[in-house]
Write a protein that holds these residues in place. Structure first.
Motif, PDB file in Angstrom:
ATOM      1  N   ILE A 206       7.276  17.941 -11.440  1.00  0.00           N
ATOM      2  CA  ILE A 206       7.912  16.948 -10.584  1.00  0.00           C
ATOM      3  C   ILE A 206       7.181  15.622 -10.713  1.00  0.00           C
ATOM      4  O   ILE A 206       5.943  15.574 -10.644  1.00  0.00           O
ATOM      5  CB  ILE A 206       7.910  17.403  -9.112  1.00  0.00           C
ATOM      6  N   VAL A 207       7.935  14.551 -10.903  1.00  0.00           N
ATOM      7  CA  VAL A 207       7.373  13.203 -10.904  1.00  0.00           C
ATOM      8  C   VAL A 207       7.843  12.491  -9.642  1.00  0.00           C
ATOM      9  O   VAL A 207       9.049  12.414  -9.374  1.00  0.00           O
ATOM     10  CB  VAL A 207       7.799  12.397 -12.150  1.00  0.00           C
ATOM     11  N   LEU A 208       6.897  11.970  -8.873  1.00  0.00           N
ATOM     12  CA  LEU A 208       7.166  11.215  -7.660  1.00  0.00           C
ATOM     13  C   LEU A 208       6.814   9.758  -7.925  1.00  0.00           C
ATOM     14  O   LEU A 208       5.661   9.438  -8.221  1.00  0.00           O
ATOM     15  CB  LEU A 208       6.333  11.773  -6.501  1.00  0.00           C
ATOM     16  N   SER A 209       7.792   8.879  -7.843  1.00  0.00           N
ATOM     17  CA  SER A 209       7.558   7.452  -8.085  1.00  0.00           C
ATOM     18  C   SER A 209       7.771   6.696  -6.781  1.00  0.00           C
ATOM     19  O   SER A 209       8.898   6.526  -6.318  1.00  0.00           O
ATOM     20  CB  SER A 209       8.506   6.926  -9.171  1.00  0.00           C
ATOM     21  N   GLY A 210       6.671   6.253  -6.189  1.00  0.00           N
ATOM     22  CA  GLY A 210       6.725   5.576  -4.905  1.00  0.00           C
ATOM     23  C   GLY A 210       6.374   4.104  -5.022  1.00  0.00           C
ATOM     24  O   GLY A 210       6.237   3.552  -6.115  1.00  0.00           O
ATOM     25  N   GLU A 211       6.216   3.476  -3.869  1.00  0.00           N
ATOM     26  CA  GLU A 211       5.854   2.067  -3.836  1.00  0.00           C
ATOM     27  C   GLU A 211       5.227   1.746  -2.488  1.00  0.00           C
ATOM     28  O   GLU A 211       5.212   2.583  -1.580  1.00  0.00           O
ATOM     29  CB  GLU A 211       7.078   1.184  -4.085  1.00  0.00           C
ATOM     30  N   ILE A 212       4.726   0.522  -2.357  1.00  0.00           N
ATOM     31  CA  ILE A 212       4.080   0.122  -1.121  1.00  0.00           C
ATOM     32  C   ILE A 212       5.053   0.161   0.053  1.00  0.00           C
ATOM     33  O   ILE A 212       6.266   0.128  -0.121  1.00  0.00           O
ATOM     34  CB  ILE A 212       3.486  -1.296  -1.249  1.00  0.00           C
ATOM     35  N   GLY A 213       4.485   0.247   1.265  1.00  0.00           N
ATOM     36  CA  GLY A 213       5.286   0.220   2.474  1.00  0.00           C
ATOM     37  C   GLY A 213       5.628   1.594   2.999  1.00  0.00           C
ATOM     38  O   GLY A 213       5.867   2.530   2.234  1.00  0.00           O
ATOM     39  N   GLY A 214       5.607   1.736   4.321  1.00  0.00           N
ATOM     40  CA  GLY A 214       5.969   3.007   4.939  1.00  0.00           C
ATOM     41  C   GLY A 214       4.922   4.084   4.734  1.00  0.00           C
ATOM     42  O   GLY A 214       3.808   3.840   4.271  1.00  0.00           O
ATOM     43  N   SER A 215       5.301   5.317   5.069  1.00  0.00           N
ATOM     44  CA  SER A 215       4.362   6.444   4.974  1.00  0.00           C
ATOM     45  C   SER A 215       4.955   7.618   4.219  1.00  0.00           C
ATOM     46  O   SER A 215       4.424   8.735   4.283  1.00  0.00           O
ATOM     47  CB  SER A 215       3.962   6.907   6.383  1.00  0.00           C
ATOM     48  N   ALA A 216       6.054   7.393   3.481  1.00  0.00           N
ATOM     49  CA  ALA A 216       6.756   8.513   2.828  1.00  0.00           C
ATOM     50  C   ALA A 216       5.887   9.235   1.817  1.00  0.00           C
ATOM     51  O   ALA A 216       5.935  10.470   1.697  1.00  0.00           O
ATOM     52  CB  ALA A 216       8.026   7.993   2.149  1.00  0.00           C
ATOM     53  N   ALA A 237       4.029   1.898  -7.132  1.00  0.00           N
ATOM     54  CA  ALA A 237       4.199   0.507  -7.545  1.00  0.00           C
ATOM     55  C   ALA A 237       3.636  -0.419  -6.473  1.00  0.00           C
ATOM     56  O   ALA A 237       3.861  -0.194  -5.280  1.00  0.00           O
ATOM     57  CB  ALA A 237       5.673   0.196  -7.768  1.00  0.00           C
ATOM     58  N   GLY A 238       2.875  -1.436  -6.895  1.00  0.00           N
ATOM     59  CA  GLY A 238       2.424  -2.439  -5.948  1.00  0.00           C
ATOM     60  C   GLY A 238       0.929  -2.535  -5.753  1.00  0.00           C
ATOM     61  O   GLY A 238       0.480  -3.005  -4.710  1.00  0.00           O
ATOM     62  N   SER A 255       1.037  -3.935   5.956  1.00  0.00           N
ATOM     63  CA  SER A 255       0.199  -4.708   6.860  1.00  0.00           C
ATOM     64  C   SER A 255      -1.135  -3.987   6.988  1.00  0.00           C
ATOM     65  O   SER A 255      -1.172  -2.790   7.267  1.00  0.00           O
ATOM     66  CB  SER A 255       0.853  -4.849   8.231  1.00  0.00           C
ATOM     67  N   GLY A 256      -2.230  -4.734   6.783  1.00  0.00           N
ATOM     68  CA  GLY A 256      -3.539  -4.093   6.820  1.00  0.00           C
ATOM     69  C   GLY A 256      -3.683  -3.089   5.700  1.00  0.00           C
ATOM     70  O   GLY A 256      -3.203  -3.299   4.592  1.00  0.00           O
ATOM     71  N   SER A 257      -4.327  -1.955   5.986  1.00  0.00           N
ATOM     72  CA  SER A 257      -4.542  -0.931   4.954  1.00  0.00           C
ATOM     73  C   SER A 257      -3.418   0.093   4.907  1.00  0.00           C
ATOM     74  O   SER A 257      -3.310   0.854   3.952  1.00  0.00           O
ATOM     75  CB  SER A 257      -5.871  -0.203   5.213  1.00  0.00           C
ATOM     76  N   ALA A 258      -2.563   0.105   5.938  1.00  0.00           N
ATOM     77  CA  ALA A 258      -1.494   1.103   5.978  1.00  0.00           C
ATOM     78  C   ALA A 258      -0.414   0.752   4.976  1.00  0.00           C
ATOM     79  O   ALA A 258       0.050  -0.377   4.903  1.00  0.00           O
ATOM     80  CB  ALA A 258      -0.902   1.173   7.380  1.00  0.00           C
ATOM     81  N   GLY A 259      -0.007   1.748   4.201  1.00  0.00           N
ATOM     82  CA  GLY A 259       1.104   1.561   3.281  1.00  0.00           C
ATOM     83  C   GLY A 259       0.760   0.908   1.964  1.00  0.00           C
ATOM     84  O   GLY A 259       1.646   0.590   1.182  1.00  0.00           O
ATOM     85  N   THR A 260      -0.520   0.681   1.697  1.00  0.00           N
ATOM     86  CA  THR A 260      -0.893   0.059   0.429  1.00  0.00           C
ATOM     87  C   THR A 260      -0.799   1.069  -0.709  1.00  0.00           C
ATOM     88  O   THR A 260      -0.825   2.286  -0.493  1.00  0.00           O
ATOM     89  CB  THR A 260      -2.330  -0.494   0.470  1.00  0.00           C
TER      90      THR A 260
END
Length: 292
Positions: A206-216, A237-238, A255-260
């Motif tokens: 399985i390949v999971l391709s995510g990006e900044i933002g949220g907590s998914a 990404a990001g 925002s801040g360290s969350a979601g980076t």
């Protein structure tokens, strides 16, 4: 096997008579997807190159047997069309439309979860779903991909195409590719799709391709550690995205360290998921695991 779409898919399209809707619907049909109808109340009784157009989703399902909906209608009306499809008994609703108001997305998500639990929503603002060699529902350029054993789930369409193409060039194909979209309230999460890939006999990696933002991605990391036996490779990404600035997708803001990107990569790696820093590196890791 494949997940979500395949040889038993019967696709109908809201917005089939529009320029984008007709273009991609006909592309899907040329690929081999069974397109059985379309929805446009103002053009009921007409057809798009032989595909009948119905007045509403209830008539579409009754007359065509559609079990999959693709939504191409403009943002102010897209959530209502998706809900109407669910009310008509459609099992899978894929929302391509971008720019749907977040409160409409949230209302749609909660209403379907409460009243229509047998309907799965993918999107909004997503490229759709492709099961190579079987069916394409959406705007994914199917020629990039071939059948194989790698399942891909992504918030970004273009990154999905790049990773899948590099795998194909190395001789590996995909079981299914699922774009869950980049909006703040997706109908299906990484966890939802990874659960399906874990149960799919064809999928071996399985390949999971995510990006900044949220907590998914962090939520996916916890789920993978507790429930997934197959190898998972990640990409975020990001890494160079500036704080507080939305990057591309509506949900890609931190925002801040969350979601980076760094925090997401750390969460995945702490649970045994190898994370590539570029799409090319992701493909290289996946190929290394598959060959091993």
């Amino acid at each position: 096997m494949s997940i979500l779409v395949g040889n038993d898919t019967k696709l109908a399209v809201a917005g089939i008579t529009g320029r984008e809707g007709s273009f991609h619907t006909l592309n899907n049909r040329r690929y081999g997807t069974n397109v059985v109808g379309g929805v446009n109340p103002k053009k009921a009784g007409e057809n798009v190159e032989g595909i009948p157009v119905f007045a509403n989703w209830e008539d579409t399902v009754k007359e065509s047997g559609a079990n999959t909906a693709m939504i191409f209608v403009p943002p102010p009306f897209a959530a209502a069309s998706a809900l109407e499809a669910a009310q008509a008994g459609v099992e899978l609703v894929v929302i391509i439309t971008e720019g749907i108001p977040a409160h409409d997305e949230l209302k749609l998500y909660n209403t379907i979860k409460r009243d229509h639990p047998n309907t799965r929503v993918v999107g909004p603002n997503c490229p759709g779903i492709l099961s190579p060699g079987k069916a394409n529902v959406g705007i994914i350029p199917a020629s990039f991909f071939k059948p194989g054993n790698v399942g891909v789930v992504s918030r970004s369409g273009t990154l999905t195409y790049q990773i899948g193409n590099e795998l194909a060039q190395a001789g590996f194909g995909n079981s299914s590719i699922v774009g869950i979209g980049g909006d703040p309230v997706p109908g299906s999460s990484f966890v939802d799709i990874i659960e399906l890939f874990e149960k799919d006999d064809q999928t071996e990696l399985i390949v999971l391709s995510g990006e900044i933002g949220g907590s998914a991605e962090e939520e996916a990391a916890e789920y993978i550690a507790a429930n997934v036996s197959k190898p998972v490779v990640g990409y975020i990404a990001g890494f160079t995205a500036p704080e507080g600035k939305q990057m591309g997708h509506a949900g890609a803001i931190v925002s801040g360290s969350a979601g980076t990107a760094a925090a997401k990569a750390e969460a995945l790696e702490s649970k045994g998921v190898r994370v590539g820093r570029t799409p090319t590196q992701v493909a290289e890791i996946a190929i290394e695991i598959l060959k091993g």
